[in-house]
Design an enzyme around this catalytic site. Structure first.
Site, short mmCIF file in Angstrom:
data_model
loop_
_atom_site.label_atom_id
_atom_site.label_comp_id
_atom_site.label_asym_id
_atom_site.label_seq_id
_atom_site.Cartn_x
_atom_site.Cartn_y
_atom_site.Cartn_z
N GLY A 10 35.11 -61.21 93.58
CA GLY A 10 35.03 -61.30 95.05
C GLY A 10 35.70 -60.09 95.70
O GLY A 10 36.78 -59.68 95.29
N ARG A 71 29.87 -60.66 89.80
CA ARG A 71 30.66 -61.53 88.92
C ARG A 71 30.01 -61.54 87.54
O ARG A 71 29.64 -62.59 87.02
CB ARG A 71 30.73 -62.94 89.50
CG ARG A 71 31.45 -63.02 90.85
CD ARG A 71 31.77 -64.44 91.21
NE ARG A 71 32.27 -64.59 92.56
CZ ARG A 71 33.54 -64.40 92.92
NH1 ARG A 71 34.43 -64.04 92.02
NH2 ARG A 71 33.92 -64.57 94.17
N ASP A 102 41.48 -62.27 88.40
CA ASP A 102 41.74 -62.69 87.01
C ASP A 102 40.51 -62.56 86.11
O ASP A 102 40.63 -62.25 84.92
CB ASP A 102 42.30 -64.12 86.97
CG ASP A 102 41.40 -65.12 87.67
OD1 ASP A 102 40.55 -64.71 88.49
OD2 ASP A 102 41.55 -66.33 87.40
N THR A 126 42.55 -59.45 95.07
CA THR A 126 41.91 -60.72 95.44
C THR A 126 42.59 -61.28 96.67
O THR A 126 43.82 -61.23 96.77
CB THR A 126 41.99 -61.77 94.31
OG1 THR A 126 41.64 -63.05 94.86
CG2 THR A 126 43.37 -61.91 93.69
N ASP A 128 42.89 -64.25 97.17
CA ASP A 128 43.56 -65.50 96.75
C ASP A 128 45.04 -65.29 96.43
O ASP A 128 45.82 -66.23 96.45
CB ASP A 128 42.87 -66.08 95.51
CG ASP A 128 41.38 -66.34 95.74
OD1 ASP A 128 40.96 -66.37 96.91
OD2 ASP A 128 40.65 -66.52 94.75
N ASP A 130 46.36 -64.95 93.64
CA ASP A 130 46.70 -65.89 92.57
C ASP A 130 46.94 -65.21 91.23
O ASP A 130 46.94 -65.86 90.19
CB ASP A 130 45.58 -66.94 92.43
CG ASP A 130 44.23 -66.32 92.11
OD1 ASP A 130 44.11 -65.08 92.17
OD2 ASP A 130 43.29 -67.07 91.78
N ARG A 172 40.53 -70.51 96.29
CA ARG A 172 40.20 -71.18 95.02
C ARG A 172 41.27 -72.20 94.65
O ARG A 172 41.53 -73.07 95.46
CB ARG A 172 40.01 -70.13 93.92
CG ARG A 172 39.24 -70.68 92.74
CD ARG A 172 38.64 -69.60 91.91
NE ARG A 172 37.25 -69.38 92.26
CZ ARG A 172 36.59 -68.27 92.05
NH1 ARG A 172 37.18 -67.23 91.53
NH2 ARG A 172 35.33 -68.18 92.37
O1 F6P Z 1 38.22 -65.27 94.56
C1 F6P Z 1 37.94 -64.89 95.85
C2 F6P Z 1 37.11 -65.92 96.54
O2 F6P Z 1 36.93 -65.48 97.88
C3 F6P Z 1 37.65 -67.34 96.52
O3 F6P Z 1 38.66 -67.56 97.48
C4 F6P Z 1 36.41 -68.14 96.78
O4 F6P Z 1 36.49 -69.43 96.24
C5 F6P Z 1 35.35 -67.35 96.07
O5 F6P Z 1 35.84 -66.03 95.95
C6 F6P Z 1 34.01 -67.32 96.76
O6 F6P Z 1 33.14 -66.62 95.98
P1 F6P Z 1 31.71 -66.11 96.43
O7 F6P Z 1 31.89 -64.85 97.21
O8 F6P Z 1 31.01 -65.87 95.14
O9 F6P Z 1 31.08 -67.18 97.27
#
Ligand code: F6P
Length: 341
Positions: A10, A71, A102, A126, A128, A130, A172
Site C-alpha cells: 500500500g 502487492r 511487512d 506504511t 499503519d 505497524d 489493518r
Molecule cells: O497497509 C496499508 C493499508 O492502507 C491498510 O491500512 C489497509 O487495510 C490496506 O492497506 C488497504 O489496501 P488496498 O489499498 O489494497 O485496498
C-alpha cells in the site's frame, strides 16, 4: 555498485521523498540506481529503468510513488521467484533497497537468505505504522494529519446537527492511526483492533456526554477493531498475495447499531484511501530522506538483511527479521486515550 530499488504494498504520501534520497545519496556515492517498477512485479518482469537526478527532480512533495507499486509476492506465483533471481542477476544488481511494509520487507528478508543470497536492505513505509523496531514508518504521520483534519471538520457538522459521527480509519490489525488521530482530533471514543470493545460502553459514553450537555459525539474506529464476541468486519473473504483479507465496514456496522439502540441520529464515514493520498507532512518527508540516505550507507557498509529505523529520535538499523511482527500499540497511549474519551 549497481543498486536496485522498489516500492511495494500500500502506498502513502512520502515514498517519493525516500526514492529521491536513495537516488541522490546513491549517485553522490558513485553508485548506479535502477528503479524497478510496481513492487516485486518489477524484478519478476525485468521492468526497470536507470534513475538519474532528472528522474527525481520535483518529486519531493508528490504523494504516491513514481516507481508504482503492487502487492505481488514472487514466492506465491509459479516460477516467479526464479524469474526474479534471473532478472536481478542479468541487471547486475549488487544490492536492493526495498521500500514498504511487512509484506515487502518480508520478501526482502527472504531474498537475503536464499542459497544464493540477494543482498537487500529495507525502508519502513506504511500508514499503519505497524512495523516493529521503528518508532515511525514513512507515511504514518501524513495519514494521521489527514484523519485529524477530517475529525476537525466532522466535529463542526456533528455539533450543528447534534449527531453521532462514526469515523473509520485504516491500519489493518494495528490501532496506531486511530489512536494518534483520535487523540489529536479529540474523539470521544477510540476503538482499536488490539482490544475488543463493548458497544454498550460506547453508548454509555455518548449518553454521559449528553447529560453534560454535549449533544454530539465523534467515534474513531480502526478498520480492524472488533466488538466483543465478534470478528473483524471484512469487505469480502478474498485474500491478497500475502494472505490479507480486505478489512472495512466496522464503521457502518457500529453506526447502525448505535442508532438502533439509542434512537440518536448517527452517520458514518470511512476515510479509506484518502489517508494514503496527497502531499506528505514535513516530518514524513524528513524521515523518508533520512531513511533513504541511511539505506545507502547500510549498503556501503555491507550490512544487509537490515531495515533502517528511527528510535527515540535516532536513525539506526535493525535486522529485517525483527521488523516483521506487528508493532503493538503503546499501552500508555491507549490508556491516555481513555482519559480524554
Ligand atoms: O497497509 C496499508 C493499508 O492502507 C491498510 O491500512 C489497509 O487495510 C490496506 O492497506 C488497504 O489496501 P488496498 O489499498 O489494497 O485496498
Amino acid at each position: 555498485m549497481r543498486i536496485g530499488m522498489l516500492t511495494g504494498g500500500g502506498d502513502s504520501s512520502a515514498i517519493n521523498a525516500a526514492i529521491r534520497a536513495v537516488v541522490r545519496r546513491g549517485l553522490e556515492g558513485g553508485h548506479q540506481i535502477l528503479g524497478f517498477k510496481n513492487g516485486w512485479a518489477g524484478p519478476i518482469n525485468g521492468d526497470y529503468e536507470e534513475m538519474t537526478l532528472h528522474s527525481v527532480s520535483g518529486i519531493l512533495p508528490k504523494g504516491g510513488t513514481v516507481l508504482g507499486t503492487s502487492r505481488t509476492n514472487p514466492f506465491k506465483i509459479d516460477g516467479a521467484a526464479d524469474k526474479m533471481k534471473e532478472n536481478l542477476k542479468r541487471a547486475g544488481i549488487d544490492a536492493m533497497v526495498c521500500i514498504g511494509g511487512d509484506d515487502t520487507l518480508g520478501v526482502a528478508h527472504k531474498i537475503n537468505n536464499l542459497p544464493e543470497p540477494i543482498p537487500a536492505v529495507g525502508i519502513p513505509q506504511t500508514i499503519d505504522n505497524d512495523i516493529n523496531g521503528t518508532d515511525f514508518a514513512v507515511g504514518f504521520q501524513s495519514a494521521v494529519e489527514v484523519a485529524t483534519e477530517a475529525l476537525d471538520r466532522l466535529h463542526t457538522t456533528a455539533e450543528s446537527h447534534h449527531r453521532i459521527m462514526v469515523v473509520e480509519v485504516m491500519g489493518r490489525d494495528a490501532g496506531h492511526v486511530a489512536l494518534y488521530a483520535g487523540i489529536a482530533g479529540g474523539a470521544d471514543s477510540i476503538l482499536v483492533p488490539e482490544h475488543h470493545f463493548n458497544i454498550d460502553e460506547v453508548i454509555d459514553r455518548i449518553k454521559r456526554r449528553r447529560q453534560r450537555g454535549k449533544t454530539f459525539s465523534i467515534i474513531v474506529v480502526a478498520e480492524g477493531a472488533k466488538p466483543e464476541g465478534r470478528e473483524q468486519v471484512v469487505v469480502n473473504e478474498k485474500t491478497d498475495a500475502f494472505g490479507h483479507v480486505r478489512l472495512g465496514g466496522i464503521g457502518e456496522f457500529l453506526a447502525d447499531t448505535i442508532e438502533e439502540k439509542t434512537g440518536l441520529e448517527t452517520r458514518f464515514m470511512n476515510l479509506g484511501h484518502l489517508q494514503r493520498g496527497g502531499q506528505a507532512s514535513p516530518f514524513d518527508r524528513f524521515i523518508a530522506t533520512e531513511f533513504g540516505v541511511a539505506a545507502i550507507e547500510l549498503i556501503e557498509k555491507g550490512e544487509f538483511d537490515r531495515m533502517v529505523a528511527i528510535r527515540c529520535g535516532e536513525v539506526t538499523s535493525i535486522p529485517l527479521e525483527e521488523a516483521l511482527t506487528v508493532r503493538p500499540i503503546d499501552d500508555r497511549v491507549f490508556n491516555m486515550a481513555k482519559i480524554f474519551s
